[in-house]
Write an enzyme that holds these catalytic residues in place. Structure first.
Site, mmCIF file in Angstrom:
data_model
loop_
_atom_site.group_PDB
_atom_site.id
_atom_site.type_symbol
_atom_site.label_atom_id
_atom_site.label_comp_id
_atom_site.label_asym_id
_atom_site.label_seq_id
_atom_site.Cartn_x
_atom_site.Cartn_y
_atom_site.Cartn_z
ATOM 1 N N ILE A 191 0.837 -1.207 0.000
ATOM 2 C CA ILE A 191 0.000 0.000 0.000
ATOM 3 C C ILE A 191 0.872 1.257 0.000
ATOM 4 O O ILE A 191 0.596 2.220 -0.722
ATOM 5 C CB ILE A 191 -0.959 0.002 1.212
ATOM 6 N N ALA A 195 4.520 -1.881 8.960
ATOM 7 C CA ALA A 195 3.958 -2.877 9.872
ATOM 8 C C ALA A 195 4.326 -4.264 9.372
ATOM 9 O O ALA A 195 4.639 -4.457 8.200
ATOM 10 C CB ALA A 195 2.431 -2.752 9.927
ATOM 11 N N GLU A 196 4.278 -5.208 10.270
ATOM 12 C CA GLU A 196 4.175 -6.615 9.875
ATOM 13 C C GLU A 196 2.693 -6.816 9.600
ATOM 14 O O GLU A 196 1.848 -6.455 10.423
ATOM 15 C CB GLU A 196 4.658 -7.526 11.010
ATOM 16 N N SER A 197 2.364 -7.402 8.429
ATOM 17 C CA SER A 197 0.966 -7.306 7.981
ATOM 18 C C SER A 197 0.275 -8.625 7.662
ATOM 19 O O SER A 197 -0.875 -8.614 7.257
ATOM 20 C CB SER A 197 0.914 -6.413 6.735
ATOM 21 N N THR A 228 -6.276 -1.237 10.185
ATOM 22 C CA THR A 228 -7.075 -2.270 9.528
ATOM 23 C C THR A 228 -8.440 -2.418 10.190
ATOM 24 O O THR A 228 -8.591 -2.125 11.387
ATOM 25 C CB THR A 228 -6.322 -3.615 9.616
ATOM 26 N N ASP A 229 -9.411 -2.932 9.428
ATOM 27 C CA ASP A 229 -10.724 -3.234 10.022
ATOM 28 C C ASP A 229 -10.664 -4.474 10.916
ATOM 29 O O ASP A 229 -11.611 -4.756 11.653
ATOM 30 C CB ASP A 229 -11.791 -3.417 8.929
ATOM 31 N N GLU A 230 -9.534 -5.213 10.853
ATOM 32 C CA GLU A 230 -9.445 -6.458 11.629
ATOM 33 C C GLU A 230 -9.418 -6.184 13.138
ATOM 34 O O GLU A 230 -9.653 -7.093 13.936
ATOM 35 C CB GLU A 230 -8.233 -7.287 11.179
ATOM 36 N N TYR A 267 -1.844 -10.455 14.773
ATOM 37 C CA TYR A 267 -1.730 -9.279 13.899
ATOM 38 C C TYR A 267 -2.734 -8.204 14.300
ATOM 39 O O TYR A 267 -2.364 -7.052 14.541
ATOM 40 C CB TYR A 267 -1.953 -9.689 12.433
ATOM 41 N N LYS A 270 -2.179 -4.406 15.848
ATOM 42 C CA LYS A 270 -2.655 -3.169 15.192
ATOM 43 C C LYS A 270 -3.613 -2.422 16.130
ATOM 44 O O LYS A 270 -3.578 -1.190 16.204
ATOM 45 C CB LYS A 270 -3.348 -3.491 13.862
ATOM 46 N N PRO A 279 -4.973 -23.062 -2.353
ATOM 47 C CA PRO A 279 -5.405 -23.498 -1.023
ATOM 48 C C PRO A 279 -6.557 -22.653 -0.484
ATOM 49 O O PRO A 279 -6.442 -21.430 -0.351
ATOM 50 C CB PRO A 279 -4.142 -23.301 -0.169
ATOM 51 N N ARG A 319 -14.615 -11.376 3.029
ATOM 52 C CA ARG A 319 -13.782 -10.184 3.153
ATOM 53 C C ARG A 319 -14.381 -9.098 2.255
ATOM 54 O O ARG A 319 -15.052 -9.391 1.272
ATOM 55 C CB ARG A 319 -12.328 -10.473 2.711
ATOM 56 N N GLY A 349 -8.584 -19.655 14.646
ATOM 57 C CA GLY A 349 -9.231 -18.380 15.009
ATOM 58 C C GLY A 349 -9.661 -17.557 13.811
ATOM 59 O O GLY A 349 -9.784 -16.326 13.903
ATOM 60 N N HIS A 350 -9.913 -18.201 12.688
ATOM 61 C CA HIS A 350 -10.224 -17.513 11.417
ATOM 62 C C HIS A 350 -11.470 -16.630 11.537
ATOM 63 O O HIS A 350 -12.579 -17.142 11.743
ATOM 64 C CB HIS A 350 -10.446 -18.601 10.351
#
Ligand code: NAD
Ligand code: TYD
Length: 355
Positions: free
Chosen positions: A13, A83-85, A134-136, A159, A163, A214, A223, A291-292
Site C-alpha cells: 500500500i 507494519a508486519e501485515s 485495519t478493520d481487523e 496481527y 494493530k 489453497p 472479506r 481463530g479464522h
C-alpha cells in the site's frame, strides 16, 4: 509544496501511496522503510529518480535514526504504514508483530512528537500524523451488520491485536499530548505489487504455475475488498481534510466469500491464460486458519459523507487489472520470491543505510 514522511513505503500500500503522491501531486516524499521480506524498492522504480522522492533505510524501532530523519528532512506530515501485515505469519511467529507494530509505533510517535514540539507555531498547527490501520481490529462479524467507527475493538489474531494496540497508542497521544493525529481503518486491499502470500496474488501465481489453490476451511469466510489505488486516494484525502483525532473507516462495499474470489480469478485466467483451464480444477481445501475471522464488512458512510470519497474501481475491473499486472510483471514476481531482490538491493544500495 508539502513533504510527507511515509513509513513502510516499500510495501504494497505504501508504494501505491508514494506513486500517487509523486505522479499526481507536487508533494515530496521521504520513504522510510526497514525493507523486510515484504518491502521491495522495485515497486518504486518508476518514480525513484524523481527529485521529490527520497529513501531512508531505517527501522521504526530505531529512535536515534528517526530523530536524524526528522531533523534532516523536516516533514510536514507522517503517514505511518510500516507494519508486519500478514495474519498467518503472526500466528506462527508473533514476536515481530509486537516489536514493529506496537513498540515501533510507540517509538515513531515519540520521535514525531519531539519533532512536532520543535516546530514554529504555524508549522506545528499544520502538522499531521496519519496512522494507517485495519478493520481487523474490530474482530469478526456474523451474517449481518457492518463495522463503523464506533464498533468496539475485539481483535482476534496476533496481527489484529498488535494493530489494535497501535491504534490505542495513537489515540492516547492525541488525547494526552494534543498530538495531531488522524486514523484510518481499511478493509482488505488488492492490486498490483502485493507480496504473494496474501490470498489474491497467491492464487493468481499458483494458478498460472499449475499449483494447488489453497482454500482455508470451506471458503465461506467473507472479506470486503478494496482496490489499492482507491485506498491510496482515500488516505491522501484523509491526510488533507480529515478532522483531528477522528477515525475514518475505508471500504469498498464489496463483500465476497473467499471461494467467490478464487472462482473470479480462475475465470479471468481461463480467458487470459487458457493453458491449464479450467483453473478451478486446482482448488484444494486445506485446514482452516486457527481463530479464522468469519466476516469483515466496512460501513464507509462517514468518509463518503464527510469527505466525499468513493472508490473508483469495481471488483470486476480491479481484479482483471490485478491479474493482468501479475501476468505482465514476471520479473517483479521472481524478484520477490527468489532472493534475487536481495542481490539487486546490494548492487543498487550496497551497504549504504540511506540514499
Ligand atoms: P506490507 O507488508 O506489504 O508492507 C509493509 C512495509 O513495512 C514493508 O515495506 C516493510 O519493509 C515495512 N516495515 C516492516 N517493518 C518495519 C519496521 N520495523 N520499520 C520500517 N519499515 C518496516 O503491508 P501493506 O499491505 O502495504 O500494509 C501497509 C499498512 O496498511 C499496514 O500498517 C497494514 O496494517 C495496513 N493495512 C493493510 C491492509 C491490506 O489489505 N494489505 C488493509 C488494511 C490496513
Ligand atoms: P489474507 O489475504 O491472508 O488476508 P486477511 O487474513 O488479512 O483477511 O486472507 C484473505 C482470506 O483468504 C482469509 O479469509 C484467509 C483466506 N485464505 C485462504 O483461504 N487461503 C490462503 O492461502 C490464504 C493466504 C488466505
Amino acid at each position: 509544496m508539502k513533504k510527507i514522511l511515509v513509513t513502510g513505503g516499500a510495501g504494497f500500500i505504501g508504494s501505491a501511496v508514494i506513486r500517487q503522491f509523486i505522479n499526481e501531486t507536487d508533494c515530496s516524499v521521504v520513504n522510510l522503510d526497514k525493507l523486510t521480506y515484504a518491502g521491495n524498492l522495485q515497486s518504486l522504480v518508476s518514480i525513484a529518480d524523481n527529485p521529490r522522492y527520497k529513501f531512508e533505510h531505517v527501522d521504526i524501532c530505531d529512535g536515534g535514526q528517526l530523530t536524524r530523519v526528522f531533523r534532516e528532512h523536516q516533514p510536514d506530515a507522517v503517514m505511518h504504514l510500516a507494519a508486519e501485515s500478514h495474519v498467518d505469519r503472526s500466528i506462527s511467529g508473533p514476536a515481530d508483530f509486537i516489536e514493529t507494530n506496537i513498540v515501533g509505533t510507540y517509538i515513531l510517535l515519540e520521535a514525531s512528537r519531539n519533532y512536532w514540539n520543535s516546530l514554529d507555531a504555524q508549522r506545528k498547527s499544520a502538522f499531521r500524523f496519519h496512522h494507517i490501520s485495519t478493520d481487523e481490529v474490530y474482530g469478526s462479524l456474523g451474517d449481518s451488520g457492518f463495522f463503523t467507527e464506533t464498533t468496539a475493538y475485539e481483535p482476534n489474531s496476533p496481527y489484529s491485536a498488535s494493530k489494535a494496540s497501535s491504534d490505542h497508542l495513537v489515540r492516547a497521544w492525541h488525547h494526552t499530548y494534543g498530538f495531531p493525529v488522524v486514523t484510518t481503518n481499511c478493509s482488505n486491499n488488492y492490486g498490483s505489487h502485493q507480496f504473494p502470500e496474501k490470498l489474491i496474488p497467491l492464487v493468481i501465481l499458483n494458478a498460472v504455475n499449475g499449483k494447488p489453490l489453497p482454500i482455508y476451511g470451506k471458503g465461506d469466510n467473507i472479506r470486503d475488498w478494496l482496490y489499492v489505488d482507491d485506498h491510496a486516494s482515500a488516505l491522501r484525502l484523509v491526510l488533507e481534510r480529515g478532522k483531528l483525532g477522528e477515525t475514518y473507516n475505508i471500504g469498498g462495499w464489496n463483500e465476497k466469500t473467499n471461494l467467490e474470489v478464487v472462482h473470479s480469478i480462475c475465470a479471468i485466467l481461463d480467458d487470459l491464460h487458457p493453458q491449464g483451464a479450467p483453473h478451478t480444477q486446482l482448488i484444494t481445501y486445506v485446514a482452516d486458519r486457527p481463530g479464522h475471522d468469519k466476516r469483515y464488512a466496512i460501513d464507509a458512510n462517514k468518509i463518503a459523507n464527510d469527505l466525499g470519497w468513493k472508490p473508483q474501481e469495481t471488483f470486476e475491473t480491479g481484479l482483471r487489472k490485478t491479474v493482468e499486472w501479475y501476468l505482465a510483471n514476471d520479473d517483479w514476481v521472481k524478484g520477490v520470491t527468489s532472493g534475487e531482490y536481495q542481490k539487486w538491493m546490494k548492487q543498487n544500495y550496497g551497504d549504504r543505510k540511506t540514499s
